[in-house]
Design a protein around this motif. Structure first.
Motif, short mmCIF file in Angstrom:
data_model
loop_
_atom_site.label_atom_id
_atom_site.label_comp_id
_atom_site.label_asym_id
_atom_site.label_seq_id
_atom_site.Cartn_x
_atom_site.Cartn_y
_atom_site.Cartn_z
N PHE A 43 0.80 -1.20 -0.07
CA PHE A 43 -0.04 -0.02 0.00
C PHE A 43 0.94 1.25 -0.08
CE2 PHE A 43 -2.61 -3.19 1.90
CZ PHE A 43 -3.59 -3.04 1.32
N ASN A 44 2.19 1.10 0.19
CA ASN A 44 2.97 2.35 0.45
C ASN A 44 2.88 3.29 -0.89
OD1 ASN A 44 3.90 1.62 2.92
ND2 ASN A 44 6.00 0.96 2.06
N GLY A 45 2.75 2.64 -2.09
CA GLY A 45 2.97 3.75 -3.25
C GLY A 45 1.67 4.48 -3.25
N GLY A 46 0.59 3.89 -3.11
CA GLY A 46 -0.94 4.57 -3.26
C GLY A 46 -1.03 5.50 -2.03
N VAL A 47 -0.39 5.03 -0.80
CA VAL A 47 -0.76 6.10 0.49
C VAL A 47 0.16 7.12 0.31
CG1 VAL A 47 -0.15 6.16 3.05
CG2 VAL A 47 -1.37 4.02 1.91
N SER A 48 1.52 6.84 -0.17
CA SER A 48 2.30 8.05 -0.35
C SER A 48 1.75 9.12 -1.73
CB SER A 48 3.78 7.33 -1.01
OG SER A 48 4.40 8.43 -1.42
N ALA A 49 1.25 8.38 -2.55
CA ALA A 49 0.54 9.26 -3.63
C ALA A 49 -0.50 10.26 -3.16
CB ALA A 49 0.31 8.50 -4.99
N PHE A 50 -1.29 9.47 -2.20
CA PHE A 50 -2.11 10.48 -1.84
C PHE A 50 -1.85 11.53 -0.67
CE2 PHE A 50 -5.57 11.09 1.55
CZ PHE A 50 -6.60 11.63 0.95
N LEU A 124 4.97 5.82 -11.88
CA LEU A 124 6.41 5.40 -12.46
C LEU A 124 7.51 5.35 -11.15
CD1 LEU A 124 7.05 7.14 -15.88
CD2 LEU A 124 6.80 4.42 -15.36
N GLU A 125 7.40 6.19 -10.17
CA GLU A 125 7.88 6.04 -8.97
C GLU A 125 7.93 4.79 -8.41
OE1 GLU A 125 7.19 8.25 -5.02
OE2 GLU A 125 8.49 9.67 -6.09
N ALA A 126 6.73 4.28 -8.04
CA ALA A 126 6.28 3.14 -7.57
C ALA A 126 6.99 1.96 -8.42
CB ALA A 126 4.61 3.07 -7.37
N MET A 163 0.31 -8.79 -7.24
CA MET A 163 0.65 -8.11 -6.38
C MET A 163 1.32 -6.77 -7.10
SD MET A 163 2.38 -10.13 -3.20
CE MET A 163 1.77 -11.38 -2.45
N GLY A 164 1.87 -6.74 -8.13
CA GLY A 164 2.47 -5.93 -9.10
C GLY A 164 1.32 -5.10 -9.47
N ALA A 165 0.35 -5.81 -10.10
CA ALA A 165 -0.72 -5.08 -10.59
C ALA A 165 -1.46 -4.38 -9.63
CB ALA A 165 -1.80 -6.02 -11.57
N PHE A 166 -1.73 -4.90 -8.53
CA PHE A 166 -2.46 -4.16 -7.23
C PHE A 166 -1.79 -2.94 -6.92
CE2 PHE A 166 -3.02 -3.28 -2.86
CZ PHE A 166 -4.24 -3.22 -2.73
N VAL A 167 -0.31 -3.03 -6.71
CA VAL A 167 0.24 -1.96 -6.27
C VAL A 167 0.17 -0.59 -7.51
CG1 VAL A 167 2.73 -0.77 -6.24
CG2 VAL A 167 2.09 -3.26 -5.11
N LEU A 168 0.05 -0.96 -8.82
CA LEU A 168 0.03 0.03 -9.89
C LEU A 168 -1.41 0.38 -9.55
CD1 LEU A 168 1.79 -1.51 -12.82
CD2 LEU A 168 2.81 0.16 -11.08
N VAL A 169 -2.48 -0.19 -9.74
CA VAL A 169 -3.77 0.01 -9.51
C VAL A 169 -3.96 1.08 -8.18
CG1 VAL A 169 -6.26 -0.45 -9.42
CG2 VAL A 169 -4.57 -1.83 -11.07
N PHE A 170 -3.58 0.56 -7.17
CA PHE A 170 -3.64 1.41 -5.80
C PHE A 170 -2.98 2.60 -5.88
CE2 PHE A 170 -2.94 2.06 -1.23
CZ PHE A 170 -4.33 2.08 -1.02
N THR A 171 -1.92 2.78 -6.71
CA THR A 171 -1.12 3.80 -6.75
C THR A 171 -1.82 4.95 -7.76
OG1 THR A 171 0.90 2.78 -6.51
CG2 THR A 171 1.11 4.89 -7.31
N VAL A 172 -2.45 4.61 -8.79
CA VAL A 172 -3.00 5.27 -9.50
C VAL A 172 -4.28 5.99 -8.76
CG1 VAL A 172 -4.37 5.42 -11.76
CG2 VAL A 172 -2.19 4.15 -11.79
#
Length: 210
Positions: A43-50, A124-126, A163-172
């Motif tokens: 969840f780090n990527g999405g939480v950070s993006a938010f 892309l950072e994620a 998991m990789g797909a989830f990270v990208l979708v959650f980050t977006v």
């Protein structure tokens, strides 16, 4: 579209430096809180993006010149290289170039373009951050404390395509939600307070009012 850094004045560079220092501090605090929680790595990527969205949008609104994202990406690249995340550098630098080109539509005054550029930047950072899990995780783990190394490698071994797909979708999703919220904060507070000189063009976004 040709890419090139616009003329950045000393004031612009200082602003970029100050905001990047704030971004790093917020990121470190966030990691300190989230990292010990089981499974929070996804969840780090999405939480950070938010969470970071207000800082990025205020930074872009104050500078409004191509190079603001690229310099931010370059500074972040230096940070990740210092901890051995060399595979993260190409995606992060590409993020800076693309975000500048996208957000720079209409001189960084089109709100939808700025938010889209931010989404591309954080996604892309994620990709760069999680690349160390896929590309030679043992090399990155070697920089860790022995007490953390085994646990990190165990988690890296479990990382898969889903998991990789989830990270990208959650980050977006996090970047979009954060960008929309940040744009409303920008209009409601910072422009009125005179901290931002001009308001980006308003666009209609299908998001319920806050």
């Amino acid at each position: 579209m040709a890419y090139g850094l616009q003329h950045l004045k000393a004031r612009d560079l200082i602003t970029i430096g100050v905001f990047n220092a704030l971004i790093i501090v917020v990121y470190i605090v966030m990691q300190t809180i989230l990292q010990p929680m089981p499974g929070m790595g996804l969840f780090n990527g999405g939480v950070s993006a938010f969470i970071m969205a207000p800082l990025y949008l205020i930074l872009v609104s104050r500078v409004q010149k191509r190079g603001v994202f690229f310099i931010t990406a370059a500074l972040y690249s230096l940070l990740v290289m210092s901890v051995g995340m060399y595979s993260a550098v190409p995606p992060v630098l590409l993020a800076g170039v693309l975000a500048d080109l996208i957000a720079g539509v209409q001189s960084f005054r089109n709100l939808s373009a700025v938010i889209t550029g931010y989404i591309v930047f954080k996604t892309l950072e994620a990709v760069g951050n999680y690349s160390v899990v896929v590309i030679n995780p043992e090399r990155f783990a070697a920089t860790m404390e022995p007490s953390l190394r085994a646990r990190w490698l165990e988690g890296a071994a479990m990382f898969n395509a889903w998991m990789g797909a989830f990270v990208l979708v959650f980050t977006v999703t996090g970047a979009l939600a954060g960008g929309v919220l940040a744009s409303r904060i920008l209009r409601k507070h910072f422009i009125k307070a005179g901290l931002v000189s001009a308001e980006p063009e308003k666009v209609e976004l299908a998001v319920p009012p806050i």
